[in-house]
Design a protein around this motif. Structure first.
Motif, mmCIF file in Angstrom:
data_model
loop_
_atom_site.group_PDB
_atom_site.id
_atom_site.type_symbol
_atom_site.label_atom_id
_atom_site.label_comp_id
_atom_site.label_asym_id
_atom_site.label_seq_id
_atom_site.Cartn_x
_atom_site.Cartn_y
_atom_site.Cartn_z
ATOM 1 N N ALA A 112 -32.044 -23.766 39.481
ATOM 2 C CA ALA A 112 -32.514 -24.459 40.676
ATOM 3 C C ALA A 112 -33.376 -25.623 40.219
ATOM 4 C CB ALA A 112 -33.315 -23.516 41.562
ATOM 5 N N ILE A 113 -33.135 -26.793 40.797
ATOM 6 C CA ILE A 113 -33.873 -27.994 40.417
ATOM 7 C C ILE A 113 -34.718 -28.437 41.608
ATOM 8 C CG2 ILE A 113 -33.679 -30.382 39.651
ATOM 9 C CD1 ILE A 113 -30.949 -29.574 38.436
ATOM 10 N N PHE A 114 -36.019 -28.523 41.398
ATOM 11 C CA PHE A 114 -36.947 -28.939 42.433
ATOM 12 C C PHE A 114 -37.522 -30.294 42.054
ATOM 13 C CE2 PHE A 114 -36.839 -24.355 42.599
ATOM 14 C CZ PHE A 114 -36.765 -24.097 43.959
ATOM 15 N N LEU A 115 -37.487 -31.227 42.985
ATOM 16 C CA LEU A 115 -38.099 -32.539 42.787
ATOM 17 C C LEU A 115 -39.515 -32.488 43.338
ATOM 18 C CD1 LEU A 115 -35.117 -34.761 43.950
ATOM 19 C CD2 LEU A 115 -35.737 -34.125 41.627
ATOM 20 N N VAL A 116 -40.497 -32.773 42.517
ATOM 21 C CA VAL A 116 -41.899 -32.674 42.910
ATOM 22 C C VAL A 116 -42.309 -33.969 43.612
ATOM 23 C CG1 VAL A 116 -44.254 -32.323 42.094
ATOM 24 C CG2 VAL A 116 -42.355 -31.138 40.981
ATOM 25 N N ARG A 117 -42.810 -33.830 44.809
ATOM 26 C CA ARG A 117 -43.196 -34.991 45.620
ATOM 27 C C ARG A 117 -44.541 -35.561 45.195
ATOM 28 N NH1 ARG A 117 -43.269 -33.871 51.778
ATOM 29 N NH2 ARG A 117 -41.188 -33.289 51.169
ATOM 30 N N ASP A 118 -45.508 -34.686 44.922
ATOM 31 C CA ASP A 118 -46.875 -35.122 44.644
ATOM 32 C C ASP A 118 -47.152 -35.022 43.142
ATOM 33 O OD1 ASP A 118 -49.505 -35.795 44.776
ATOM 34 O OD2 ASP A 118 -50.154 -33.991 45.840
ATOM 35 N N TYR A 119 -47.442 -36.142 42.507
ATOM 36 C CA TYR A 119 -47.688 -36.161 41.070
ATOM 37 C C TYR A 119 -49.054 -35.612 40.698
ATOM 38 C CZ TYR A 119 -43.484 -38.882 40.314
ATOM 39 O OH TYR A 119 -42.186 -39.285 40.249
ATOM 40 N N THR A 120 -49.936 -35.414 41.681
ATOM 41 C CA THR A 120 -51.274 -34.922 41.379
ATOM 42 C C THR A 120 -51.330 -33.412 41.264
ATOM 43 O OG1 THR A 120 -51.873 -34.843 43.728
ATOM 44 C CG2 THR A 120 -52.302 -36.904 42.543
ATOM 45 N N VAL A 121 -50.261 -32.738 41.614
ATOM 46 C CA VAL A 121 -50.220 -31.275 41.540
ATOM 47 C C VAL A 121 -50.123 -30.867 40.069
ATOM 48 C CG1 VAL A 121 -48.862 -29.244 42.146
ATOM 49 C CG2 VAL A 121 -49.126 -31.097 43.781
ATOM 50 N N PRO A 122 -50.951 -29.913 39.630
ATOM 51 C CA PRO A 122 -50.861 -29.456 38.235
ATOM 52 C C PRO A 122 -49.485 -28.828 37.938
ATOM 53 C CG PRO A 122 -52.864 -28.654 39.269
ATOM 54 C CD PRO A 122 -52.049 -29.288 40.344
ATOM 55 N N ARG A 123 -49.063 -28.954 36.717
ATOM 56 C CA ARG A 123 -47.741 -28.462 36.309
ATOM 57 C C ARG A 123 -47.585 -26.961 36.574
ATOM 58 N NH1 ARG A 123 -45.569 -30.188 30.615
ATOM 59 N NH2 ARG A 123 -45.873 -32.124 31.729
ATOM 60 N N SER A 124 -48.609 -26.175 36.248
ATOM 61 C CA SER A 124 -48.511 -24.720 36.429
ATOM 62 C C SER A 124 -48.344 -24.363 37.903
ATOM 63 C CB SER A 124 -49.746 -24.029 35.860
ATOM 64 O OG SER A 124 -50.904 -24.480 36.526
ATOM 65 N N GLU A 125 -49.019 -25.099 38.778
ATOM 66 C CA GLU A 125 -48.893 -24.831 40.218
ATOM 67 C C GLU A 125 -47.503 -25.209 40.725
ATOM 68 O OE1 GLU A 125 -50.965 -26.238 44.368
ATOM 69 O OE2 GLU A 125 -52.138 -26.308 42.523
ATOM 70 N N ALA A 126 -46.940 -26.300 40.217
ATOM 71 C CA ALA A 126 -45.593 -26.707 40.626
ATOM 72 C C ALA A 126 -44.559 -25.681 40.182
ATOM 73 C CB ALA A 126 -45.261 -28.080 40.048
ATOM 74 N N VAL A 127 -44.704 -25.179 38.959
ATOM 75 C CA VAL A 127 -43.766 -24.167 38.458
ATOM 76 C C VAL A 127 -43.906 -22.878 39.257
ATOM 77 C CG1 VAL A 127 -43.221 -22.708 36.471
ATOM 78 C CG2 VAL A 127 -43.638 -25.148 36.153
ATOM 79 N N ARG A 128 -45.122 -22.473 39.545
ATOM 80 C CA ARG A 128 -45.351 -21.253 40.334
ATOM 81 C C ARG A 128 -44.730 -21.364 41.727
ATOM 82 N NH1 ARG A 128 -51.187 -20.657 40.819
ATOM 83 N NH2 ARG A 128 -50.808 -21.566 38.901
ATOM 84 N N GLU A 129 -44.907 -22.518 42.363
ATOM 85 C CA GLU A 129 -44.339 -22.739 43.699
ATOM 86 C C GLU A 129 -42.813 -22.742 43.654
ATOM 87 O OE1 GLU A 129 -44.444 -23.581 47.876
ATOM 88 O OE2 GLU A 129 -45.842 -22.698 46.455
ATOM 89 N N ALA A 130 -42.240 -23.360 42.639
ATOM 90 C CA ALA A 130 -40.775 -23.381 42.504
ATOM 91 C C ALA A 130 -40.234 -21.974 42.310
ATOM 92 C CB ALA A 130 -40.369 -24.276 41.341
ATOM 93 N N CYS A 131 -40.890 -21.178 41.493
ATOM 94 C CA CYS A 131 -40.456 -19.783 41.291
ATOM 95 C C CYS A 131 -40.600 -18.975 42.574
ATOM 96 C CB CYS A 131 -41.258 -19.144 40.162
ATOM 97 S SG CYS A 131 -40.853 -19.801 38.540
ATOM 98 N N ARG A 132 -41.675 -19.217 43.319
ATOM 99 C CA ARG A 132 -41.873 -18.498 44.587
ATOM 100 C C ARG A 132 -40.754 -18.826 45.570
ATOM 101 N NH1 ARG A 132 -43.347 -19.295 49.492
ATOM 102 N NH2 ARG A 132 -43.784 -21.498 49.200
ATOM 103 N N ILE A 133 -40.398 -20.097 45.661
ATOM 104 C CA ILE A 133 -39.332 -20.506 46.582
ATOM 105 C C ILE A 133 -37.993 -19.912 46.154
ATOM 106 C CG2 ILE A 133 -38.007 -22.492 47.396
ATOM 107 C CD1 ILE A 133 -40.668 -24.075 47.283
ATOM 108 N N ALA A 134 -37.699 -19.957 44.860
ATOM 109 C CA ALA A 134 -36.438 -19.412 44.366
ATOM 110 C C ALA A 134 -36.368 -17.913 44.618
ATOM 111 C CB ALA A 134 -36.283 -19.716 42.878
#
Length: 88
Positions: A23-45
């Protein structure tokens, strides 16, 4: 369609027995920390897989509806047969 020169993406690759390869997620906000973006992507998946499994369980838990439909069809055919026999 991806617009722009560069995008920040998160790629989630589940285990081998999963429904999708990645699953490929495009991150809208560049200010979000990498770990939080990965956690959110895993939660959605994981939420997608859980919702799909729940739909699968609901579909096969509908045997009661199928039985009610079959009984209604049987009752309607019995009434129709009785009407045809009475009218002769």
């Amino acid at each position: 369609m991806v617009k722009g020169v560069s995008r920040r993406v998160v790629v989630v690759q589940p285990d081998e027995r999963g429904l999708f390869e990645q699953a490929i997620f495009l991150v809208r906000d560049y200010t979000v920390p990498r770990s939080e973006a990965v956690r959110e992507a895993c939660r959605i998946a994981n939420g997608y897989l859980s919702a799909r499994a729940a739909r699968f369980r609901r579909r096969f838990a509908g045997w009661q509806v199928a039985c009610a439909f079959a009984l209604g069809l049987l009752a309607a055919s019995a009434v129709w047969t009785a009407v045809l026999l009475i009218c002769k």
